[in-house]
Design an enzyme around this catalytic site. Structure first.
Site, PDB file in Angstrom:
ATOM      1  N   TYR A  94     -52.450 -54.361  -8.832  1.00  0.00           N
ATOM      2  CA  TYR A  94     -53.055 -54.878  -7.852  1.00  0.00           C
ATOM      3  C   TYR A  94     -52.255 -54.503  -6.719  1.00  0.00           C
ATOM      4  O   TYR A  94     -51.511 -53.756  -6.399  1.00  0.00           O
ATOM      5  CB  TYR A  94     -52.969 -56.028  -7.643  1.00  0.00           C
ATOM      6  CG  TYR A  94     -51.525 -56.964  -8.085  1.00  0.00           C
ATOM      7  CD1 TYR A  94     -50.911 -57.257  -6.468  1.00  0.00           C
ATOM      8  CD2 TYR A  94     -51.107 -57.538  -9.028  1.00  0.00           C
ATOM      9  CE1 TYR A  94     -49.893 -58.054  -6.804  1.00  0.00           C
ATOM     10  CE2 TYR A  94     -50.054 -57.576  -9.279  1.00  0.00           C
ATOM     11  CZ  TYR A  94     -48.802 -58.175  -7.800  1.00  0.00           C
ATOM     12  OH  TYR A  94     -47.584 -58.671  -8.372  1.00  0.00           O
ATOM     13  N   CYS A  95     -52.520 -54.630  -5.106  1.00  0.00           N
ATOM     14  CA  CYS A  95     -52.543 -54.517  -4.204  1.00  0.00           C
ATOM     15  C   CYS A  95     -51.914 -55.583  -3.868  1.00  0.00           C
ATOM     16  O   CYS A  95     -52.487 -56.806  -3.695  1.00  0.00           O
ATOM     17  CB  CYS A  95     -52.658 -52.997  -3.317  1.00  0.00           C
ATOM     18  SG  CYS A  95     -54.784 -53.256  -2.640  1.00  0.00           S
ATOM     19  N   PHE A  96     -52.330 -55.508  -2.066  1.00  0.00           N
ATOM     20  CA  PHE A  96     -52.456 -56.452  -1.050  1.00  0.00           C
ATOM     21  C   PHE A  96     -53.279 -57.591  -1.212  1.00  0.00           C
ATOM     22  O   PHE A  96     -53.958 -58.108  -1.997  1.00  0.00           O
ATOM     23  CB  PHE A  96     -51.266 -56.320   0.248  1.00  0.00           C
ATOM     24  CG  PHE A  96     -51.726 -57.844   0.457  1.00  0.00           C
ATOM     25  CD1 PHE A  96     -50.846 -58.772   0.737  1.00  0.00           C
ATOM     26  CD2 PHE A  96     -53.032 -57.729   1.896  1.00  0.00           C
ATOM     27  CE1 PHE A  96     -50.606 -59.565   1.285  1.00  0.00           C
ATOM     28  CE2 PHE A  96     -52.453 -59.140   2.723  1.00  0.00           C
ATOM     29  CZ  PHE A  96     -51.780 -60.153   2.175  1.00  0.00           C
ATOM     30  N   TYR A 123     -53.471 -59.010  -4.549  1.00  0.00           N
ATOM     31  CA  TYR A 123     -51.901 -60.091  -4.436  1.00  0.00           C
ATOM     32  C   TYR A 123     -52.438 -61.659  -3.318  1.00  0.00           C
ATOM     33  O   TYR A 123     -52.503 -62.743  -4.060  1.00  0.00           O
ATOM     34  CB  TYR A 123     -51.317 -60.236  -4.461  1.00  0.00           C
ATOM     35  CG  TYR A 123     -49.763 -60.978  -3.235  1.00  0.00           C
ATOM     36  CD1 TYR A 123     -48.446 -61.220  -3.962  1.00  0.00           C
ATOM     37  CD2 TYR A 123     -49.926 -61.417  -2.567  1.00  0.00           C
ATOM     38  CE1 TYR A 123     -48.034 -61.945  -3.753  1.00  0.00           C
ATOM     39  CE2 TYR A 123     -48.648 -63.011  -2.285  1.00  0.00           C
ATOM     40  CZ  TYR A 123     -47.534 -63.064  -2.868  1.00  0.00           C
ATOM     41  OH  TYR A 123     -47.051 -63.739  -2.849  1.00  0.00           O
TER      42      TYR A 123
END
EC number: 2.9.1.3
Length: 367
Positions: A94-96, A123
């Site tokens: 995952y990223c933000f 996130y």
């Protein structure tokens, strides 16, 4: 390939490995327990791309990102992600926000022959889910709060009751002026995330009620979520009783022997003992305005004598001197006042065995 997921509940209950591709600075501000940070861009690269985005727009920023992460640098990062994916075949990345960064990592991994799913929403969405989890639990679950004088063994009871949530454990602090541990407290967001996941798992286990120790708004420098603090203040209170001698021995075990062992394990015998001694002196100095000059001087002298004996011979007997005075003249009067204010909330009181049995019975799993 396994599909991408937005099933945050299952993610956190299962404890699957998670690959966080945000920049290190983002990760340091807040992360999930056990997540591994292998960023697409380091902090400097992300800063450059962010400036480019603000000045020239998204497409120019994307192009700059590809320039910055290319060649051997790109190959090394793909190799690290692929190694993680092979080591954790059930995990997710995952990223933000679950957008360009995680999609790009997914694409590069696919080109390298590795298919790995990502978390939809990233996130931010998972963090929002955990905040909602804590809010809902505070509003909907039944809670009991465990109180007692300093050294009565509240943490020991928590360990004996499966429905208990250890706030001090998550905060890495014992919750008093002497509560700082050898390791620093986690970032605020890490504390909140770990706490919410623990709450989620306890709810999933089907406990009839949850148990926490009686805490104020802050545990050290960590802020207990306001919704939980408010619920604790309105929940039934169970009061743990212990003799004065038992409490002295427990404080000696936890705040002297235990703390010294933590520092020595972290820093080695000499440096660790010095850091431990400094920590105790700092804690005593921190409450000096409330102790008053004469009493602070007396307690400081007792503490120095005890530390000297401990350093020279490894004995801890003299520590009982300052512990006894501190309990009798400082902590006990303060807790006695607090107990009087909360007397109407007390639903049970007893020693460790009685309190543990009562709490187990009243928090038992449904069905």
């Amino acid at each position: 390939m396994r599909p991408d997921t937005a099933d945050f509940r299952t993610l956190f209950l299962s404890g699957v490995a998670m690959l966080d591709v945000r920049a290190p600075l983002e990760f340091a501000r807040g992360a999930f327990p056990g997540a591994v940070n292998l960023p697409l861009m380091d902090d400097a690269e992300r800063h450059e791309v962010g400036l480019c985005y603000a000045q020239k727009g998204q497409q120019a920023a994307i192009e700059l990102g590809h320039q910055l992460v290319s060649g051997l640098r790109k190959a090394a990062r793909i190799a690290a992600w692929a190694e993680f994916a092979r080591a954790h075949p059930d995990g997710y990345l995952y990223c933000f926000r679950g957008g360009l960064r995680s999609q790009l990592v997914q694409q590069w991994l696919h080109a390298a022959g590795v298919d790995y799913p990502r978390v939809t929403g990233g996130y931010k969405a998972m963090r929002g889910f955990l905040i909602e989890t804590t809010d809902a639990a505070a509003a909907e679950q039944q809670w009991f709060v465990l109180g007692g004088l300093t050294g009565s063994g509240k943490t020991d009871v928590l360990a004996d009751v499966p429905a208990a949530i250890d706030l001090e454990g998550h905060a890495r602090h014992r919750g008093s002026a002497f509560g700082r541990r050898a390791l620093a407290q986690p970032p605020q967001i890490d504390f909140e995330n770990a706490l919410a996941i623990d709450v989620l798992r306890h709810i999933d286990a089907g406990w009839r009620a949850l148990l926490v120790e009686d805490e104020g708004r802050f545990i050290g420098s960590r802020d207990v979520p306001q919704v939980l603090t408010q619920r604790m203040q309105a929940s039934p209170l169970v009061w743990l009783e212990a003799s004065f001698d038992e409490r002295v021995e427990r404080v000696l075990r936890d705040y002297v022997q235990g703390l010294a062992a933590e520092f020595i394990a972290e820093k080695g015998s000499t440096e660790g003992f010095e850091a431990y001694a400094t920590r105790l002196r700092e804690a005593m100095a921190g409450i000096s305005p409330r102790l008053g000059g004469a009493r602070y001087g007396k307690l400081s002298a007792l503490l120095d004598q005890a530390l000297a004996q401990q350093a020279e011979r490894g004995e801890v007997d003299l520590h009982r001197g300052w512990i006894e005075v501190l309990l009798r003249e400082y902590y006990d009067p303060m807790y006695a006042f607090q107990r009087e204010q909360r007397e109407a909330r007390i639903v049970f009181r007893g020693d460790r065995a009685a309190v543990t049995d009562w709490l187990r019975a009243h928090t038992a799993q449904r069905g």
